[in-house]
Design an enzyme around this catalytic site. Structure first.
Site, PDB file in Angstrom:
ATOM      1  N   LYS A  11       0.822  -1.213   0.000  1.00  0.00           N
ATOM      2  CA  LYS A  11       0.000   0.000   0.000  1.00  0.00           C
ATOM      3  C   LYS A  11       0.859   1.267   0.000  1.00  0.00           C
ATOM      4  O   LYS A  11       2.080   1.195   0.192  1.00  0.00           O
ATOM      5  CB  LYS A  11      -0.936  -0.054   1.211  1.00  0.00           C
ATOM      6  CG  LYS A  11      -1.923  -1.232   1.151  1.00  0.00           C
ATOM      7  CD  LYS A  11      -2.859  -1.245   2.362  1.00  0.00           C
ATOM      8  CE  LYS A  11      -3.859  -2.392   2.295  1.00  0.00           C
ATOM      9  NZ  LYS A  11      -4.788  -2.376   3.460  1.00  0.00           N
ATOM     10  N   TYR A  51     -12.836  -1.741  -2.879  1.00  0.00           N
ATOM     11  CA  TYR A  51     -13.264  -1.869  -1.477  1.00  0.00           C
ATOM     12  C   TYR A  51     -14.778  -1.689  -1.310  1.00  0.00           C
ATOM     13  O   TYR A  51     -15.235  -1.337  -0.211  1.00  0.00           O
ATOM     14  CB  TYR A  51     -12.505  -0.869  -0.602  1.00  0.00           C
ATOM     15  CG  TYR A  51     -11.072  -1.271  -0.315  1.00  0.00           C
ATOM     16  CD1 TYR A  51     -10.782  -2.371   0.496  1.00  0.00           C
ATOM     17  CD2 TYR A  51     -10.007  -0.555  -0.836  1.00  0.00           C
ATOM     18  CE1 TYR A  51      -9.479  -2.747   0.778  1.00  0.00           C
ATOM     19  CE2 TYR A  51      -8.687  -0.920  -0.557  1.00  0.00           C
ATOM     20  CZ  TYR A  51      -8.435  -2.018   0.251  1.00  0.00           C
ATOM     21  OH  TYR A  51      -7.140  -2.381   0.535  1.00  0.00           O
ATOM     22  N   ASN A 114      -2.045   0.041   6.953  1.00  0.00           N
ATOM     23  CA  ASN A 114      -1.499  -1.227   7.439  1.00  0.00           C
ATOM     24  C   ASN A 114      -0.638  -1.974   6.425  1.00  0.00           C
ATOM     25  O   ASN A 114      -0.550  -3.189   6.446  1.00  0.00           O
ATOM     26  CB  ASN A 114      -2.616  -2.101   8.013  1.00  0.00           C
ATOM     27  CG  ASN A 114      -3.661  -2.461   6.988  1.00  0.00           C
ATOM     28  OD1 ASN A 114      -3.512  -2.156   5.812  1.00  0.00           O
ATOM     29  ND2 ASN A 114      -4.709  -3.133   7.429  1.00  0.00           N
ATOM     30  N   HIS A 117      -2.049  -5.509   1.531  1.00  0.00           N
ATOM     31  CA  HIS A 117      -3.341  -6.177   1.343  1.00  0.00           C
ATOM     32  C   HIS A 117      -3.085  -7.642   1.058  1.00  0.00           C
ATOM     33  O   HIS A 117      -2.101  -7.982   0.403  1.00  0.00           O
ATOM     34  CB  HIS A 117      -4.076  -5.566   0.142  1.00  0.00           C
ATOM     35  CG  HIS A 117      -5.287  -6.348  -0.278  1.00  0.00           C
ATOM     36  ND1 HIS A 117      -6.496  -6.232   0.369  1.00  0.00           N
ATOM     37  CD2 HIS A 117      -5.459  -7.293  -1.252  1.00  0.00           C
ATOM     38  CE1 HIS A 117      -7.365  -7.057  -0.201  1.00  0.00           C
ATOM     39  NE2 HIS A 117      -6.757  -7.708  -1.178  1.00  0.00           N
ATOM     40  N   GLU A 128      -9.746  -9.993  -7.644  1.00  0.00           N
ATOM     41  CA  GLU A 128      -8.812  -8.881  -7.417  1.00  0.00           C
ATOM     42  C   GLU A 128      -7.652  -8.920  -8.409  1.00  0.00           C
ATOM     43  O   GLU A 128      -7.202  -7.867  -8.889  1.00  0.00           O
ATOM     44  CB  GLU A 128      -8.303  -8.938  -5.968  1.00  0.00           C
ATOM     45  CG  GLU A 128      -9.417  -8.629  -4.969  1.00  0.00           C
ATOM     46  CD  GLU A 128      -9.050  -8.893  -3.523  1.00  0.00           C
ATOM     47  OE1 GLU A 128      -9.905  -8.656  -2.646  1.00  0.00           O
ATOM     48  OE2 GLU A 128      -7.919  -9.353  -3.244  1.00  0.00           O
TER      49      GLU A 128
HETATM   50  P1  DAT Z   1      -7.896  -6.754   5.804  1.00  0.00           P
HETATM   51  O1  DAT Z   1      -7.125  -5.739   4.992  1.00  0.00           O
HETATM   52  O2  DAT Z   1      -7.084  -7.308   6.928  1.00  0.00           O
HETATM   53  O3  DAT Z   1      -8.537  -7.812   4.951  1.00  0.00           O
HETATM   54  P2  DAT Z   1     -10.554  -5.590   6.034  1.00  0.00           P
HETATM   55  O4  DAT Z   1     -10.879  -6.277   4.752  1.00  0.00           O
HETATM   56  O5  DAT Z   1     -11.458  -5.814   7.196  1.00  0.00           O
HETATM   57  O6  DAT Z   1      -9.076  -5.950   6.526  1.00  0.00           O
HETATM   58  O7  DAT Z   1     -10.483  -4.024   5.806  1.00  0.00           O
HETATM   59  C1  DAT Z   1      -9.892  -3.517   4.617  1.00  0.00           C
HETATM   60  C2  DAT Z   1      -9.035  -2.335   4.991  1.00  0.00           C
HETATM   61  O8  DAT Z   1      -9.844  -1.304   5.556  1.00  0.00           O
HETATM   62  C3  DAT Z   1      -7.979  -2.627   6.071  1.00  0.00           C
HETATM   63  O9  DAT Z   1      -6.817  -3.212   5.543  1.00  0.00           O
HETATM   64  C4  DAT Z   1      -7.746  -1.271   6.629  1.00  0.00           C
HETATM   65  C5  DAT Z   1      -9.122  -0.627   6.578  1.00  0.00           C
HETATM   66  N1  DAT Z   1      -9.820  -0.795   7.861  1.00  0.00           N
HETATM   67  C6  DAT Z   1     -10.433  -1.910   8.314  1.00  0.00           C
HETATM   68  N2  DAT Z   1     -10.971  -1.722   9.530  1.00  0.00           N
HETATM   69  C7  DAT Z   1     -10.678  -0.434   9.859  1.00  0.00           C
HETATM   70  C8  DAT Z   1     -10.948   0.381  10.996  1.00  0.00           C
HETATM   71  N3  DAT Z   1     -11.633  -0.083  12.041  1.00  0.00           N
HETATM   72  N4  DAT Z   1     -10.486   1.658  10.979  1.00  0.00           N
HETATM   73  C9  DAT Z   1      -9.801   2.142   9.923  1.00  0.00           C
HETATM   74  N5  DAT Z   1      -9.509   1.431   8.817  1.00  0.00           N
HETATM   75  C10 DAT Z   1      -9.940   0.156   8.789  1.00  0.00           C
HETATM   76 MG    MG Z   2     -10.044  -7.753   3.588  1.00  0.00          MG
END
Ligand code: DAT
Ligand code: MG
Length: 139
Positions: A11, A51, A114, A117, A128
């Site tokens: 990212k 997303y 974070n 991905h 994807e």
């Molecule tokens: P992952 O990337 O571990 O699959 P996800 O699909 O639940 O996680 O969420 C996609 C992205 O959205 C994640 O990498 C970072 C952001 N995100 C998720 N939960 C969040 C939160 N509570 N606050 C801020 N950003 C968040």
């Molecule tokens: Mg995810």
């Protein structure tokens, strides 16, 4: 549906901080083969589509801003049990909860930014990968 491929993005924060090399080294040292890769930048429309599942979440706007603010490295990775093993390698979504030695523990600043991905299912890995790459770009 093949179970030996997953899709990843390094990212914008990973690219900004100069972590591309270190993260790719960790990925390949963990047994993943790179079968597609490029430096690219998502448009707002791209990020909103990628997303879309999160569009009702309170962080959606921030997520789209972050994912479009600079280039990313997108890649398709091959390994037996790729999706699950890659999720283990990257660690929990929130780096505070990520296991020691995982990519997010080492390189992620926060739950919002974070570092990487990883696809969450074989079906999404395929969707994807096709979102980011033309067929002839995947080897
Ligand atoms: P992952 O990337 O571990 O699959 P996800 O699909 O639940 O996680 O969420 C996609 C992205 O959205 C994640 O990498 C970072 C952001 N995100 C998720 N939960 C969040 C939160 N509570 N606050 C801020 N950003 C968040
Ligand atoms: Mg995810």
């Amino acid at each position: 549906m093949r179970t030996d491929r997953t899709f990843t993005m390094l990212k914008p924060d990973s690219v900004e901080k100069g972590h591309i090399g270190a993260i790719l080294e960790k990925i390949t040292a963990s047994g993943f083969k790179i079968v597609a890769m490029k430096l690219t930048q998502m448009t707002t429309a791209d990020a909103e589509e990628f997303y879309a599942i999160h569009k009702e979440r309170p962080f959606f706007g921030e997520l789209v801003e972050y994912m479009t603010r600079g280039p990313i490295v997108s890649a398709v990775l091959e390994k037996d049990n790729a999706v699950e093993d890659f999720r283990t390698l990257i660690g929990a979504t929130n780096p505070e909860d990520a296991a020691e030695g995982t990519i997010r523990k080492l390189y992620a600043a926060s739950i919002g930014e974070n570092a990487v991905h990883g696809s969450d299912s074989d079906e999404n890995a395929e969707i994807e990968s096709q979102f980011h790459f033309a067929g002839r770009e995947i080897f």
